[in-house]
Design a protein around this motif. Structure first.
Motif, short mmCIF file in Angstrom:
data_model
loop_
_atom_site.label_atom_id
_atom_site.label_comp_id
_atom_site.label_asym_id
_atom_site.label_seq_id
_atom_site.Cartn_x
_atom_site.Cartn_y
_atom_site.Cartn_z
N ASN A 64 2.75 -4.03 -12.69
CA ASN A 64 1.53 -3.34 -13.12
C ASN A 64 0.41 -3.66 -12.12
O ASN A 64 0.33 -4.77 -11.60
N TRP A 132 4.73 3.89 -14.46
CA TRP A 132 4.18 2.66 -13.89
C TRP A 132 5.08 2.11 -12.78
O TRP A 132 4.65 1.28 -11.98
N SER A 456 -6.02 -0.26 -17.14
CA SER A 456 -4.98 0.29 -16.26
C SER A 456 -5.45 1.56 -15.56
O SER A 456 -5.21 1.75 -14.36
#
Ligand SMILES: Cc1cc2nc3c(=O)[nH]c(=O)nc-3n(C[C@H](O)[C@H](O)[C@H](O)COP(=O)(O)OP(=O)(O)OC[C@H]3O[C@@H](n4cnc5c(N)ncnc54)[C@H](O)[C@@H]3O)c2cc1C
Length: 470
Positions: A64, A132, A456
């Motif tokens: 991530n 992702w 994010s």
């Protein structure tokens, strides 16, 4: 020495992450408020600390962007994993959004059993995981090359998802679950409100899957409040707190930044101010006009802050879904975050609680002060009544402090009427602002530009921005 290679204006998630990544440069970061973090800050009032809006920290895990960024600069956040992303309460029934897929499915099936639930939620989870895992997401629109690279990203997405890319959330629900109950539909839509501030009616499957899948990731509680992450992150950064940049003027090869305290020259400028608020700051007509073309996206928040004296135990987060839209908001649900009992700073005199739901700036504009105060009080009391109805182990007298915030409050403290990004879809992808501008060495970052909101979403934009800064 007021000359810098890079000036960042605003210490929100975007401004702070880009500063962290460029901390070895001759950099200065300006923050108008005394607290760092903007929408994700923590503030002190009546001797107690409260999280302003954002309460959940997601994205600190392998593969991530947030973890990649933190690892690249050796920053370890002071966080602890929450046992459950949140508990949804709908008409007295509870569903736990647990990270473990089987646990979540059991909880979901106990309330909304459907034979295709497993396929439906597994597909969303897979789409999210594949997203992702994609490495070269790029989005900018300042040159032919940047358009070319952006189109390559669309091609990458197409290769990954094929025709799923053109599917809408709505049609996916219909195809897999058929005609679901109004309650199940509300459950899905209320969750989209948390991350996308949208319903399933008008979004693509890709955004839908990413938004609904965040509870399958590790969800963290920031010890000492969300704002402490920023205090820790920025401790070695040349930071000018409590200093608002009032005006910017383009010079031959640089920008002149003017605050009430001083003037500064910077070769490159990153604005962590929503694009809708940027035109006022520039003295140059062409830059002003560039920012004026972004039409205001009216999505904001109504937030209540409580201090609760209680010996009971609570999860970190809950979502309460009601039957009707809450007055003066655009939402049937609200999100409740409790501080952890062992958090010495936030839980010093009882639980610090932040309750939020979505509203619009227009709802709070153009009225007398008295009308505004009455409307705020009415909305707060309406939500608090529902809160107490859903948390029967909390009594009215346990609430020791209560106050609330609207888009006007956000404008006053962190210079933004809007709080939230417009969800990306194939119709608006080329209209969404990118981090680059037509002006050399002038950039934007934050949730009003690609890729979107939250840790994010903003971090994905930061990664693209950083590749342009080099
Ligand atoms: C109610 C609510 C709850 C949310 N919950 C979550 C959550 O739990 N988890 C999550 O990940 N996301 C959450 N979000 C989304 C997330 O908080 C935002 O997307 C994100 O914080 C926005 O970051 P940003 O980079 O756009 O900066 P902003 O938050 O907009 O910060 C910009 C900063 O710039 C400063 N500034 C502005 N103008 C100037 C100037 N002229 N000079 C100097 N400084 C200036 C401001 O004071 C501010 O500190 C939530 C949002 C809302 C509204």
């Amino acid at each position: 020495m007021n000359n810098f290679d890079l000036a960042v204006i605003g210490s929100g998630i975007g401004g702070s992450l880009i500063s962290l990544m460029n901390k070895d440069k001759n950099l200065v970061l300006f923050e108008k408020d005394k607290n760092l973090g903007g929408t994700a800050s923590t503030f002190k009032r009546f001797g107690n600390y409260f999280n302003t809006a954002a309460t959940t920290f997601v994205g600190y895990e392998d593969n991530n962007i947030i973890k990649d960024i933190f690892d690249s600069v050796g920053f370890i956040p002071d966080i602890k994993e929450s046992s459950c992303a949140y508990r949804t309460i709908i008409n007295g029934k509870t569903i736990d959004r647990k990270r473990d897929f089987e646990d979540f499915l059991d909880s979901l099936n106990s309330v909304f059993y459907h034979k295709n639930n497993r396929y439906f939620w597994q597909t969303l989870k897979d789409i999210d995981e594949r997203f992702w895992g994609l490495k070269d997401i790029y989005f900018a629109k300042h040159s032919l090359n940047s358009y070319f690279k952006t189109l390559k990203t669309i091609e990458t997405l197409f290769k990954e998802y094929k025709f799923l890319m053109f599917k809408t959330a709505n049609s996916f629900i219909k195809d897999i679950l058929g005609d679901i109950s109004k309650e199940y539909e509300d459950f899905i839509d209320a969750q989209l409100q948390i991350t996308l501030q949208s319903t399933s009616k008008n979004i693509p499957l890709l955004s839908f899957a990413i938004a609904l899948s965040y509870p399958f990731h590790k969800v963290f509680y920031p010890n000492g409040g969300m704002g402490k992450l920023f205090d820790d992150m920025l401790k070695d950064i040349n930071l000018k707190r409590n200093e608002e940049i009032k005006f910017i003027k383009k010079e031959k090869n640089s920008y002149r930044l003017i605050s009430l305290k001083d003037e500064y020259i910077a070769s490159k400028v990153v604005l962590n101010i929503p694009v809708f608020e940027c035109s006022n700051i520039f003295l140059d007509e062409d830059i002003k006009n560039y920012y004026k073309k972004f039409s205001f996206y009216d999505q904001s928040a109504f937030v209540i802050y409580l201090k609760i004296d209680s010996k009971e135990d609570f999860l970190n987060h809950y979502q309460i879904i009601l039957k009707d839209i809450i007055p003066n908001t655009v939402s049937k649900s609200f999100f409740v975050s409790f501080s952890s009992k062992d958090d010495k700073k936030l839980s010093q005199n009882g639980y610090s609680v932040t309750i939020s739901c979505h509203s619009k700036a227009i709802v709070w504009s153009e009225m007398s002060k008295i009308e505004y105060e009455n409307k705020k009080e009415f909305t707060k009391n309406y939500i608090l009544e529902e809160f107490l109805r859903n948390f029967q182990n909390i009594k009215k007298d346990d609430i020791k402090i209560e106050f609330c915030a609207t888009s006007k409050t956000f404008k006053r403290y962190i210079n933004r009427f809007n709080c939230g990004s417009s969800p990306l879809n194939l119709n608006n992808i080329l209209k969404i602002p990118s981090c680059t501008t037509p002006f050399k060495n002038l950039y934007n970052i934050g949730d009003s530009v690609f890729a979107g909101q939250g840790w994010s979403g903003v971090a994905l934009g930061v990664k693209v921005l950083n590749s342009n800064l080099i």
